[in-house]
Scaffold this motif. Structure first.
Motif, PDB file in Angstrom:
ATOM      1  N   ASP A  76       0.938  -0.582  -0.553  1.00 37.28           N
ATOM      2  CA  ASP A  76       0.159   0.358   0.182  1.00 37.28           C
ATOM      3  C   ASP A  76       0.803   1.562   0.298  1.00 37.28           C
ATOM      4  N   LEU A  77       1.901   1.270   0.737  1.00 34.14           N
ATOM      5  CA  LEU A  77       2.801   2.282   0.604  1.00 34.14           C
ATOM      6  C   LEU A  77       3.501   2.940  -0.384  1.00 34.14           C
ATOM      7  N   THR A  78       3.413   2.310  -2.202  1.00 31.04           N
ATOM      8  CA  THR A  78       3.906   1.992  -3.299  1.00 31.04           C
ATOM      9  C   THR A  78       2.551   2.706  -3.698  1.00 31.04           C
ATOM     10  N   LYS A  79       1.285   3.281  -2.959  1.00 28.40           N
ATOM     11  CA  LYS A  79       0.141   3.618  -3.421  1.00 28.40           C
ATOM     12  C   LYS A  79      -0.111   5.105  -4.120  1.00 28.40           C
ATOM     13  N   ASP A  80      -0.914   5.488  -4.953  1.00 26.02           N
ATOM     14  CA  ASP A  80      -0.620   7.131  -5.336  1.00 26.02           C
ATOM     15  C   ASP A  80      -1.708   7.893  -3.888  1.00 26.02           C
ATOM     16  N   SER A  81      -3.104   7.118  -3.832  1.00 24.67           N
ATOM     17  CA  SER A  81      -3.892   7.472  -3.073  1.00 24.67           C
ATOM     18  C   SER A  81      -4.534   6.218  -2.399  1.00 24.67           C
ATOM     19  N   TYR A  82      -6.304   6.156  -1.545  1.00 24.00           N
ATOM     20  CA  TYR A  82      -6.634   4.978  -0.746  1.00 24.00           C
ATOM     21  C   TYR A  82      -7.694   5.632  -0.554  1.00 24.00           C
ATOM     22  N   LEU A  83      -8.876   4.042  -0.479  1.00 28.71           N
ATOM     23  CA  LEU A  83     -10.267   4.231  -0.578  1.00 28.71           C
ATOM     24  C   LEU A  83     -10.703   4.048   0.981  1.00 28.71           C
ATOM     25  N   VAL A  84     -11.650   5.173   1.063  1.00 27.31           N
ATOM     26  CA  VAL A  84     -11.807   5.429   3.180  1.00 27.31           C
ATOM     27  C   VAL A  84     -13.181   5.517   3.486  1.00 27.31           C
ATOM     28  N   PRO A  85     -13.283   4.222   4.125  1.00 24.59           N
ATOM     29  CA  PRO A  85     -14.636   4.426   4.079  1.00 24.59           C
ATOM     30  C   PRO A  85     -14.933   5.600   4.683  1.00 24.59           C
ATOM     31  N   HIS A  86     -17.104   5.917   5.130  1.00 24.35           N
ATOM     32  CA  HIS A  86     -17.141   6.890   5.153  1.00 24.35           C
ATOM     33  C   HIS A  86     -18.209   6.370   5.726  1.00 24.35           C
ATOM     34  N   PRO A  87     -19.274   7.055   6.367  1.00 24.07           N
ATOM     35  CA  PRO A  87     -20.797   6.542   6.711  1.00 24.07           C
ATOM     36  C   PRO A  87     -21.549   8.183   5.194  1.00 24.07           C
ATOM     37  N   GLY A  88     -21.398   9.221   4.277  1.00 18.01           N
ATOM     38  CA  GLY A  88     -21.755   9.298   3.708  1.00 18.01           C
ATOM     39  C   GLY A  88     -20.808   8.381   2.174  1.00 18.01           C
ATOM     40  N   GLY A  89     -20.696   8.068   2.347  1.00 13.07           N
ATOM     41  CA  GLY A  89     -20.320   7.236   0.820  1.00 13.07           C
ATOM     42  C   GLY A  89     -18.222   7.082   0.919  1.00 13.07           C
ATOM     43  N   GLU A  90     -17.793   6.264   0.241  1.00 11.05           N
ATOM     44  CA  GLU A  90     -16.592   6.057   0.939  1.00 11.05           C
ATOM     45  C   GLU A  90     -15.777   7.139  -0.615  1.00 11.05           C
ATOM     46  N   LEU A  91     -14.691   7.410   0.207  1.00 10.13           N
ATOM     47  CA  LEU A  91     -13.842   8.846  -0.370  1.00 10.13           C
ATOM     48  C   LEU A  91     -12.708   8.327  -0.835  1.00 10.13           C
ATOM     49  N   LYS A  92     -11.930   9.155  -1.245  1.00  6.52           N
ATOM     50  CA  LYS A  92     -10.438   8.811  -2.129  1.00  6.52           C
ATOM     51  C   LYS A  92      -9.990   9.864  -1.813  1.00  6.52           C
ATOM     52  N   ILE A  93      -8.311   9.260  -0.850  1.00 10.96           N
ATOM     53  CA  ILE A  93      -7.946  10.800  -0.686  1.00 10.96           C
ATOM     54  C   ILE A  93      -6.016  10.158  -1.035  1.00 10.96           C
ATOM     55  N   PRO A  94      -5.780  11.139  -0.811  1.00 11.92           N
ATOM     56  CA  PRO A  94      -4.675  10.889  -2.199  1.00 11.92           C
ATOM     57  C   PRO A  94      -2.932  10.752  -0.772  1.00 11.92           C
ATOM     58  N   ALA A  95      -2.510  10.200  -1.008  1.00  5.82           N
ATOM     59  CA  ALA A  95      -1.425   9.450   0.071  1.00  5.82           C
ATOM     60  C   ALA A  95      -0.391  10.314  -0.346  1.00  5.82           C
ATOM     61  N   PRO A  96      -0.210  11.076   1.193  1.00  6.85           N
ATOM     62  CA  PRO A  96       0.898  11.679   2.335  1.00  6.85           C
ATOM     63  C   PRO A  96       2.924  11.575   1.336  1.00  6.85           C
ATOM     64  N   ASN A  97       2.960  12.906   1.084  1.00  4.68           N
ATOM     65  CA  ASN A  97       4.352  12.679  -0.046  1.00  4.68           C
ATOM     66  C   ASN A  97       5.120  12.010   2.154  1.00  4.68           C
ATOM     67  N   ASN A  98       5.007  12.517   3.000  1.00  3.37           N
ATOM     68  CA  ASN A  98       5.375  12.153   3.522  1.00  3.37           C
ATOM     69  C   ASN A  98       5.356  11.411   5.011  1.00  3.37           C
ATOM     70  N   PHE A  99       5.397  10.264   4.664  1.00  2.64           N
ATOM     71  CA  PHE A  99       4.196   9.559   5.963  1.00  2.64           C
ATOM     72  C   PHE A  99       5.002  10.076   7.547  1.00  2.64           C
ATOM     73  N   ASP A 100       3.749  10.032   8.252  1.00  2.00           N
ATOM     74  CA  ASP A 100       4.451  10.099  10.008  1.00  2.00           C
ATOM     75  C   ASP A 100       2.292   9.757  10.591  1.00  2.00           C
ATOM     76  N   THR A 101       3.131   8.724  11.087  1.00  3.63           N
ATOM     77  CA  THR A 101       2.169   7.651  11.702  1.00  3.63           C
ATOM     78  C   THR A 101       1.424   8.575  12.702  1.00  3.63           C
ATOM     79  N   ASN A 102       2.099   9.416  13.477  1.00  5.31           N
ATOM     80  CA  ASN A 102       1.603  10.012  14.459  1.00  5.31           C
ATOM     81  C   ASN A 102       0.937  11.695  14.378  1.00  5.31           C
ATOM     82  N   LYS A 103       1.097  11.605  13.221  1.00  9.16           N
ATOM     83  CA  LYS A 103      -0.066  12.963  12.361  1.00  9.16           C
ATOM     84  C   LYS A 103      -1.208  12.534  11.726  1.00  9.16           C
ATOM     85  N   PRO A 104      -2.185  12.008  12.325  1.00 12.18           N
ATOM     86  CA  PRO A 104      -3.775  11.311  11.373  1.00 12.18           C
ATOM     87  C   PRO A 104      -3.772  12.449  10.041  1.00 12.18           C
ATOM     88  N   LEU A 105      -3.862  12.253   9.177  1.00 14.76           N
ATOM     89  CA  LEU A 105      -4.689  12.969   8.301  1.00 14.76           C
ATOM     90  C   LEU A 105      -6.198  13.399   8.251  1.00 14.76           C
TER      91      LEU A 105
END
Length: 256
Positions: A198-227
């Motif tokens: 997944d780290l090589t992907k440019d975007s991710y599909l995230v579930p949402h109560p109003g419908g699935e969302l497509k979000i871009p992958a961050p350039n700098n991964f920091d698991t301590n900071k939520p998107l």
């Protein structure tokens, strides 16, 4: 009485004293004492679980509970009866303390009738003199969008029968944050778990109560900071995507 109070030009008007002034001010009746107010039947409180998704969209919930209803055989009185002579059918005894304007009335439950105001002479065969019986209740309640943890909703007269009247039912919403979503105030939180590929992907599909969302992958991964996805929470709140990375090290060898 003091000469000042009785003098004709006293500040309260007329020739009367302070107590007479109070009677005139309240149209001949003494001020209402809070102890004299009719006691309200206690509310019946039940709790229901609500998920963050249900809160986001609003939901209809089934309410199932038991309550005491008035006995049909005796009309909730418990049987043949007469009014209690000690409290004159009020169910309470009033004790006057203090004097003059500082007089207070203290109420306590009548010991002769246990606060019912009546003395039963012939117990009802249906309820054995209790005046109530348990009944299972079931109905649906509509919860609005954005319902929060601990929020109360009142349904009048759906509580227990007591002293000839029905109390209210209070439904308390309890937020269940144990699923994939969490509701924190007006913000929505989701935990996104990624693997090595997944780290090589440019975007991710995230579930949402109003419908699935497509979000871009961050350039700098920091698991301590939520998107942060602005405006994707409740009302004017935001959505936060917490990223965690989990993978088997053997997957790295497959890539090599």
């Amino acid at each position: 009485k003091s000469n000042y109070i009785n003098q004709k030009n006293n500040p309260f008007g007329g020739d009367g004293d302070f107590e007479e002034f109070l009677k005139n001010m309240f149209n001949g009746a003494p001020p209402t004492n809070p102890f004299q107010q009719k006691q309200k039947n206690p509310d019946k409180v039940i709790k229901i679980n609500v998920t963050p998704v249900e809160s986001y969209n609003g939901t209809e919930k089934q309410i199932n509970y038991q309550r005491n209803i008035g006995c049909n055989g005796c009309g909730g009185t418990g049987g043949d009866h007469h009014h209690c002579v000690q409290c004159h059918g009020s169910g309470v005894l009033i004790q006057v303390v203090g004097s003059g304007f500082f007089q207070q009335q203290v109420r306590r439950t009548c010991p002769s009738c246990a606060g019912r105001g009546i003395i039963i002479t012939n117990y009802c065969s249906e309820c054995a003199g209790v005046g109530t019986k348990q009944q299972f209740e079931s109905f649906k309640i509509n919860l609005p969008k954005g319902v929060d943890d601990g929020q109360f909703f009142k349904i009048p007269s759906k509580g227990d029968f007591n002293n000839g009247f029905y109390g209210d039912l209070i439904v308390q919403a309890m937020m269940d944050n144990n699923g994939e979503f969490q509701k924190i105030g007006n913000d929505l939180v989701y935990n996104l778990s990624l693997n090595y590929f997944d780290l090589t992907k440019d975007s991710y599909l995230v579930p949402h109560p109003g419908g699935e969302l497509k979000i871009p992958a961050p350039n700098n991964f920091d698991t301590n900071k939520p998107l942060r996805l602005k405006g994707k929470g409740y009302q004017q709140g935001d959505m936060y995507v917490k990223i965690s990375v989990k993978f088997d090290r053997s997957e790295l060898k497959k890539v090599d």
